[in-house]
Design a protein around this motif. Structure first.
Motif, short mmCIF file in Angstrom:
data_model
loop_
_atom_site.label_atom_id
_atom_site.label_comp_id
_atom_site.label_asym_id
_atom_site.label_seq_id
_atom_site.Cartn_x
_atom_site.Cartn_y
_atom_site.Cartn_z
N PHE A 94 0.85 -1.19 0.00
CA PHE A 94 0.00 0.00 0.00
C PHE A 94 0.88 1.24 0.00
O PHE A 94 1.94 1.26 0.64
N MET A 95 0.42 2.26 -0.71
CA MET A 95 1.12 3.54 -0.65
C MET A 95 0.11 4.67 -0.75
O MET A 95 -0.80 4.62 -1.58
N LYS A 96 0.27 5.67 0.09
CA LYS A 96 -0.60 6.84 0.03
C LYS A 96 -0.31 7.63 -1.25
O LYS A 96 0.75 7.47 -1.85
N LEU A 97 -1.23 8.49 -1.62
CA LEU A 97 -1.03 9.29 -2.82
C LEU A 97 0.20 10.17 -2.73
O LEU A 97 0.84 10.48 -3.73
N SER A 98 0.54 10.59 -1.49
CA SER A 98 1.71 11.43 -1.31
C SER A 98 2.99 10.68 -1.65
O SER A 98 4.04 11.28 -1.83
N GLY A 99 2.91 9.35 -1.70
CA GLY A 99 4.04 8.55 -2.15
C GLY A 99 5.23 8.54 -1.24
O GLY A 99 6.37 8.46 -1.70
N ASP A 100 4.99 8.58 0.07
CA ASP A 100 6.15 8.67 0.96
C ASP A 100 6.79 7.31 1.22
O ASP A 100 8.01 7.18 1.18
N LYS A 101 6.05 6.31 1.46
CA LYS A 101 6.63 5.01 1.74
C LYS A 101 5.66 3.91 1.34
O LYS A 101 4.45 4.13 1.20
N ILE A 102 6.21 2.72 1.12
CA ILE A 102 5.38 1.57 0.77
C ILE A 102 5.23 0.72 2.03
O ILE A 102 6.22 0.43 2.72
N ILE A 103 4.02 0.32 2.31
CA ILE A 103 3.74 -0.56 3.44
C ILE A 103 3.43 -1.94 2.88
O ILE A 103 2.51 -2.10 2.08
N PHE A 104 4.21 -2.92 3.32
CA PHE A 104 4.11 -4.26 2.78
C PHE A 104 3.38 -5.21 3.74
O PHE A 104 3.48 -5.06 4.96
N GLY A 105 2.70 -6.20 3.16
CA GLY A 105 2.21 -7.31 3.94
C GLY A 105 3.35 -8.27 4.23
O GLY A 105 4.48 -8.06 3.77
N LYS A 106 3.07 -9.33 4.98
CA LYS A 106 4.10 -10.29 5.36
C LYS A 106 4.50 -11.22 4.22
O LYS A 106 5.51 -11.91 4.31
N GLY A 107 3.68 -11.27 3.20
CA GLY A 107 4.01 -12.08 2.03
C GLY A 107 3.35 -13.44 2.00
O GLY A 107 2.96 -13.99 3.03
N THR A 108 3.20 -13.95 0.79
CA THR A 108 2.72 -15.32 0.55
C THR A 108 3.76 -16.02 -0.31
O THR A 108 4.10 -15.54 -1.39
N ARG A 109 4.25 -17.15 0.20
CA ARG A 109 5.23 -17.92 -0.58
C ARG A 109 4.48 -18.84 -1.52
O ARG A 109 3.72 -19.72 -1.06
N LEU A 110 4.64 -18.65 -2.79
CA LEU A 110 3.92 -19.41 -3.80
C LEU A 110 4.86 -20.40 -4.49
O LEU A 110 5.90 -20.01 -4.99
N HIS A 111 4.45 -21.67 -4.50
CA HIS A 111 5.21 -22.71 -5.19
C HIS A 111 4.39 -23.19 -6.38
O HIS A 111 3.23 -23.59 -6.21
N ILE A 112 4.98 -23.15 -7.56
CA ILE A 112 4.33 -23.71 -8.74
C ILE A 112 4.99 -25.06 -8.99
O ILE A 112 6.20 -25.15 -9.21
N LEU A 113 4.19 -26.10 -8.96
CA LEU A 113 4.71 -27.47 -9.06
C LEU A 113 4.62 -28.00 -10.49
O LEU A 113 3.61 -27.78 -11.16
N PRO A 114 5.67 -28.68 -10.93
CA PRO A 114 5.66 -29.20 -12.32
C PRO A 114 4.72 -30.40 -12.46
O PRO A 114 4.36 -31.04 -11.49
#
Lengths: 114, 113
Positions: A94-114
């Motif tokens: 997420f980032m406000k319109l003022s563009g000062d900093k990006i706020i990140f979530g903790k992430g999702t680790r995605l595995h694509i299996l063959p």
């Protein structure tokens, strides 16, 4: 303060399948930007897709699309026809319109299996 | 054009030492932001520099400092290193005010022993 929540720490799908990554956020801002970033093992953070909150139309970039629900403060990422190269950590941000900093979530680790 | 360059890529330091990390943004970009990435806390914003001025600062102790030079290159310094400072430090480059797309470097992996 703004927060970003990703409720799926890890996911696995078969190659060529479609997968949806969830993200919710909290803000009192009316206009802002939302992003999905991809971080492969190389550690390089790469922008996948961007959504302006003032646009009702959901953003699309080739196989990647989002479902942006502003009232629900939800911003999910759909990856169609998943490929092995999509294996990575995905961050909702997420980032406000003022563009000062990006706020990140903790992430999702995605595995694509063959 | 060349991407964002961070040096060094890897660093091992001892507790109590200080360290300086460097970031060269994309040519023409005037905004440089720094983020700390750890498994426990995720990605956290450290500070942003724009045209040599610190424009925003995250919630980190004063041991973390930075600066930006006239050519937009930025350095980040951590003094009196603690074990908890072990992390991946990422630098992000943006063209300037109002531009939303941030380009990230590959990061510096700092290990404090």
């Amino acid at each position: 303060a703004q927060t970003v929540t990703q409720s799926q720490p890890e996911m696995s799908v078969q190659e060529a399948e479609t997968v949806t990554l969830s993200c919710t956020y909290d803000t009192s801002e009316n206009n802002y930007y939302l992003f999905w970033y991809k971080q492969p093992p190389s550690r390089q953070m790469i922008l996948v897709i961007r959504q302006e909150a003032y646009k009702q139309q959901n953003a699309t970039e080739n196989r990647f699309s989002v479902n942006f629900q502003k009232a629900a403060k939800s911003f999910s990422l759909k990856i169609s026809d998943s490929q092995l190269g999509d294996t990575a950590m995905y961050f909702c941000a997420f980032m406000k319109l003022s563009g000062d900093k990006i706020i990140f979530g903790k992430g999702t680790r995605l595995h694509i299996l063959p | 054009k060349a991407g964002v360059t961070q040096t060094p890529r890897y660093l091992i330091k001892t507790r109590g030492q200080q360290v300086t990390l460097s970031c060269s943004p994309i040519s023409g970009h005037r905004s440089v932001s720094w983020y700390q990435q750890t498994p426990g806390q995720g990605l956290q914003f450290l500070f942003e520099y724009f045209s040599e001025t610190q424009r925003n600062k995250g919630n980190f102790p004063g041991r973390f400092s930075g600066r930006q030079f006239s050519n937009s290159r930025s350095e980040m310094n951590v003094s009196t290193l603690e074990l908890g400072d072990s992390a991946l430090y990422l630098c992000a480059s943006r063209s300037g005010t109002g531009n939303t797309e941030a380009f990230f470097g590959q990061g510096t992996r700092l290990t404090v022993v």
